[in-house]
Write a protein that holds these residues in place. Structure first.
Motif, short mmCIF file in Angstrom:
data_model
loop_
_atom_site.label_atom_id
_atom_site.label_comp_id
_atom_site.label_asym_id
_atom_site.label_seq_id
_atom_site.Cartn_x
_atom_site.Cartn_y
_atom_site.Cartn_z
N ARG A 19 -7.04 10.48 0.14
CA ARG A 19 -5.76 10.04 0.86
C ARG A 19 -4.84 10.91 0.56
O ARG A 19 -4.24 11.14 -0.69
CB ARG A 19 -5.45 8.63 0.46
N THR A 65 -5.53 1.52 -10.66
CA THR A 65 -5.70 0.28 -10.34
C THR A 65 -6.78 -0.70 -11.03
O THR A 65 -8.07 -0.32 -10.95
CB THR A 65 -6.32 -0.10 -8.83
N GLU A 71 6.24 5.84 -4.58
CA GLU A 71 7.52 5.24 -5.02
C GLU A 71 7.87 5.91 -6.45
O GLU A 71 8.97 5.96 -6.85
CB GLU A 71 7.26 3.65 -5.20
N GLU A 113 1.82 6.23 6.96
CA GLU A 113 0.52 6.15 6.46
C GLU A 113 0.10 7.46 5.99
O GLU A 113 0.39 8.79 6.20
CB GLU A 113 -0.43 5.77 7.96
N HIS A 152 0.82 4.98 -2.08
CA HIS A 152 2.23 4.39 -1.93
C HIS A 152 2.78 4.11 -3.20
O HIS A 152 4.27 4.51 -3.37
CB HIS A 152 2.02 3.11 -1.08
N ARG A 153 2.06 3.86 -4.41
CA ARG A 153 2.70 3.48 -5.61
C ARG A 153 2.77 4.97 -5.92
O ARG A 153 3.99 4.97 -6.79
CB ARG A 153 1.85 2.61 -6.33
N THR A 180 -6.66 5.76 -2.90
CA THR A 180 -6.60 4.74 -2.13
C THR A 180 -5.26 4.53 -1.27
O THR A 180 -4.10 5.25 -1.88
CB THR A 180 -6.55 3.22 -2.45
N ASP A 181 -5.00 4.12 -0.18
CA ASP A 181 -3.44 4.15 0.46
C ASP A 181 -2.49 3.32 -0.39
O ASP A 181 -1.42 3.65 -0.61
CB ASP A 181 -3.54 3.44 1.75
N ASP A 182 -2.96 2.14 -1.14
CA ASP A 182 -1.93 1.62 -2.01
C ASP A 182 -1.58 2.40 -3.07
O ASP A 182 -0.37 2.34 -3.60
CB ASP A 182 -2.60 0.16 -2.53
N GLU A 183 -2.60 3.09 -3.81
CA GLU A 183 -2.20 3.97 -4.98
C GLU A 183 -1.33 5.18 -4.41
O GLU A 183 -0.36 5.45 -5.19
CB GLU A 183 -3.50 4.53 -5.61
#
Length: 783
Positions: free
Chosen positions: A488, A674, A458, A509, A454-455, A449-452
């Motif tokens: 992703r 997640t 980081e 993105e 991004h993490r 996923t996009d959130d994963e």
């Protein structure tokens, strides 16, 4: 009979992961150990220093956070299965994946991987699942059995992570995880597998806040575990999970693995019947297992500087273990203080089946770092041990390991029932850091996923900023070949760690998937010849491509326009060998024979003919690259092309990209799961959401069959929201057992004769509904 084991083939520890009391990962576990943190949680009033009376409650326990949480989507486990799945299997599955990430072998690998793991008692099934199933009249359900029997712990890891080597669930009580490590080492030495995962797990439910103290039992009177200490009164129950990734040391060295330590010897045995009772330990058995491990390591007791003990803090256990250690290490005249004893249980409590791997991880980090963590709360030795007459020293203070020669440690783990395990490991001597021709590196990341994603960016930026910088090329290599591939994507071409940190932290993105790729050859022969000289100096794949096609890496003696055409041919073939496939290949007139050669499969035997035909003049117009198009021209940049292709979803063969440049795997942050809560709060009786009356109503009213089918799928799979085009197995994780249950419910509710594998015949809700509607119509008409 053989009295000593044969010398073993050294085994490297190349990765590790774990969750223990007060520590969600190995880094925090080590920090807590070094800082002397006791991670046992305390609730309510604390017992007085003298302990408590027999039968009183002690509010102390070691807890692993989040035992009710699990990333079911990542491992394609349907929610209905996740909520009944033993949390020990769930946690160990995530820890195994994290250990593979740490080792750099989570991606595609040409290796046979074995699994040797064990677990503690399944308290979740006993206290939550079984009463719920009994209340619903479902005891004996095959899916629940598969989700909770210990037998399926190792096979589940193999199934979800794709392992094909020996897969063995090991159960030897408290010695389980270190026994699993010993068996894994034997399997590697015998050639049964190339890589092995070994360890264990034991979890207490999150609502367990303490225990009942009984005089003469193994549990502590004051809520502290004090191994070998004058104030020791027993151990403290705890939770934990740990996995180490192992490989034959010669293979690990050859492939540039991250060798954290080298296991030189290992042994397992049993005390047999020469003891006071089934649960009583035996000095002779423990002495024998330590000597056997040293013999396999071809080391003497005098070479060992640290022993991570079993260290339960119990009256009998400490005395027996200390005597066994004294017999082995105190007979060679070693000076006092030359062997340090440690015990992780003082910090985290007794993690049962996971305690041995906790000790091994601690010892591995000790020999790797040259730091000996103190033993929490140690004040003075139990006078019955007479530690002053031995070479042993134990202290609460963390201190450096004062040895210049290879650091050697032993790890012990002993289980109720007489099972004993001991492992001997030493520091892995550093290998030379390989150099690189490439001035830049390609960072390639992917996630579900996009959130994963991004993490993930980081985490990597934080690691690069907070630790001593690894060779950037090794970081890029590990990410490329050692991690899984997901939909992703993100990539960047970087020239330094600072550059990498900046680009990782810039908001952006994920790349959009590119369905088709095309290739164009642009520029005149002189420009492409100049491109070739630049790539020849910095790009190993181009050098090897030239050597493969011409027998030489030189371009200087090749005339124009042949040199330019050759460069176009080599670069195009390199792109193909790295995994890019092109729906079309275009070129200016002079280079069209090379384009046709590439489109026809790039057969080396016909290259000379294609180069001879490249005699036309360049057209002088520039071709610009765009989405889905790669241009071999004066400004061609292989790194940028591969970064864009990766981000666009291409299946880049990173192993081929790095084939001509020796690189090392390095430890990098694990995948950011997640997690969601999967836990039965209390046993409840359920009549089930689907019954015959509802089914009959659905059959009488044809328009409601689709919603009825959807409800059955949702109930069986435990899915709240179900897209009509979601694939039964690919998207929802359904298997043959779920398929049988779906069909059984539809048959019973609708009174129809349906194929037992209906969800595979019609793998979406819409397709199943259409099949059922047709079957219902045929039944009504008698056709």
């Amino acid at each position: 009979m053989r009295s000593e084991p044969p010398p073993g083939r050294p085994v490297a520890v190349i990765g590790m992961a774990g969750r223990f009391a007060g520590a969600g990962d190995v880094a925090r576990f080590w920090t807590n150990l070094v800082d002397g943190v006791e991670s046992v949680r305390r609730t309510g009033e604390q017992p007085p220093s003298g302990g408590v009376d027999d039968g009183e409650f002690v509010g102390a326990v070691g807890k692993v956070d989040g035992v009710d949480l699990f990333d079911a989507d990542h491992f394609r486990v349907p929610p209905a299965e996740a909520v009944t799945l033993d949390p020990q299997q769930r946690i160990l599955l995530e820890v195994a994946a994290e250990a593979l990430d740490d080792a750099g072998y989570a991606g595609e690998r040409d290796a046979v991987v074995g699994v040797f793991v064990g677990c503690g008692e399944n308290l979740y099934y006993r206290d939550f699942v079984a009463p719920t199933e009994a209340g619903a009249g479902r005891l004996g359900d095959v899916q629940v059995t598969l989700a909770n029997e210990k037998d399926f712990l190792a096979p589940r890891l193999a199934f979800k992570l794709g392992f094909t080597g020996p897969v063995i669930t090991v159960q030897t009580g408290c010695a389980t995880s270190l026994t699993a490590v010993a068996l894994a080492c034997s399997a590697l030495a015998a050639g049964d597998c190339d890589i092995a995962l070994a360890g264990g797990v034991s979890l207490l439910p999150p609502d367990v806040d303490g225990y009942t103290f009984h005089e003469g039992g193994i549990l502590s009177a004051d809520g502290h575990c004090r191994p070998f200490d004058v104030g020791a009164s027993g151990t403290v129950p705890s939770s934990g999970a740990g996995i180490v990734v192992l490989r034959r040391d010669e293979d690990a060295r050859a492939d540039g693995d991250n060798r954290r330590a080298v296991i030189r010897g290992w042994a397992v045995n049993n005390d047999g019947g020469a003891r006071a009772g089934f649960a009583a330990p035996n000095v002779d058995g423990q002495e024998a297992v330590i000597r056997a491990a040293l013999a396999r390591a071809a080391l003497t007791p005098g070479q060992v500087g640290y022993v991570e003990t079993h260290g339960t803090g119990t009256a009998i256990g400490d005395l027996v273990e200390f005597e066994a250690l004294r017999r082995v290490f105190a007979r060679d005249g070693r000076p006092a203080g030359s062997v340090t004893l440690g015990a992780a249980k003082a910090n985290i409590g007794h993690a049962d089946a996971a305690s041995g791997v906790a000790g091994l991880i601690k010892a591995t980090l000790a020999v790797e770092s040259g730091t000996l963590p103190g033993t929490a709360h140690f004040a003075a030795p139990n006078p019955e041990l007479d530690m002053d007459s031995t070479p042993f020293v134990m202290t609460a203070a963390t201190r450096p390991w004062p040895v210049e020669s290879p650091r050697v440690a032993g790890v012990s783990s002993f289980g109720l029932g007489g099972s004993n395990a001991h492992v001997v490991l030493e520091r892995a001597l550093a290998e030379p850091v390989p150099t690189t021709m490439r001035p830049r590196a390609v960072l390639a990341l992917s996630a579900r996923t996009d959130d994963e994603l991004h993490r993930m960016r980081e985490r990597l930026a934080e690691r690069l900023a907070s630790t001593a910088p690894a060779e950037l090329a090794d970081v890029a290599y590990t990410l490329a070949v050692g991690r899984g591939r997901f939909v992703r994507r993100w990539s960047a071409v970087v020239g330094s760690s600072a550059d990498a940190i900046t680009k990782l932290r810039v908001p952006g993105e994920a790349g959009r998937s590119t369905a088709r790729w095309s290739l164009a050859i642009a520029g005149d022969p002189a420009e492409l010849a100049e491109l070739g000289k630049r790539l020849q100096a910095s790009e190993p794949t181009v050098r090897s491509g030239l050597l493969d096609l011409t027998g030489s890496t030189e371009l200087a003696d090749i005339p124009m326009p042949r040199a330019g055409a050759l460069v176009a041919a080599v670069v195009g073939r390199v792109l193909q060998r790295l995994g890019l496939t092109f729906s079309r290949v275009d070129a200016q007139e002079w280079a069209r024979p090379v384009a046709q050669w590439l489109a026809a499969g790039a057969d080396p035997s016909s290259l000379a003919t294609a180069l001879d035909a490249c005699t036309g003049a360049a057209e002088g117009r520039e071709t610009r690259s765009g989405p889905g198009q790669v241009v071999i021209g004066p400004s061609f940049d292989l790194d940028e092309v591969l970064a864009a292709a990766w981000q666009g979803g291409a299946r880049i063969d990173w192993a081929a990209y790095y084939a001509d440049e020796p690189r090392r795997r390095v430890s990098l942050p694990a995948y950011p799961f997640t997690r969601r809560r999967f836990w039965l709060d209390r046993p409840t009786r359920s009549a089930g959401p689907v019954d015959g009356a509802a089914g009959a109503s659905a059959r009488r009213n044809g328009v409601s069959i689709a919603s009825y089918v959807e409800q059955v799928w949702r109930d069986v799979l435990g899915v709240e929201h179900l897209p009509p085009d979601a694939h039964f197995s690919d998207d929802l994780g359904g298997d043959s057992i779920y398929a049988v249950e779906v069909t059984a419910r539809l048959r019973e509710g609708l009174g129809l004769d349906l194929p037992v594998d209906l969800p595979f015949v019609a793998p979406t809700v819409a397709a199943t509904a259409a099949f059922v509607e047709e079957a219902s119509a045929n039944k009504e008409t008698g056709s």
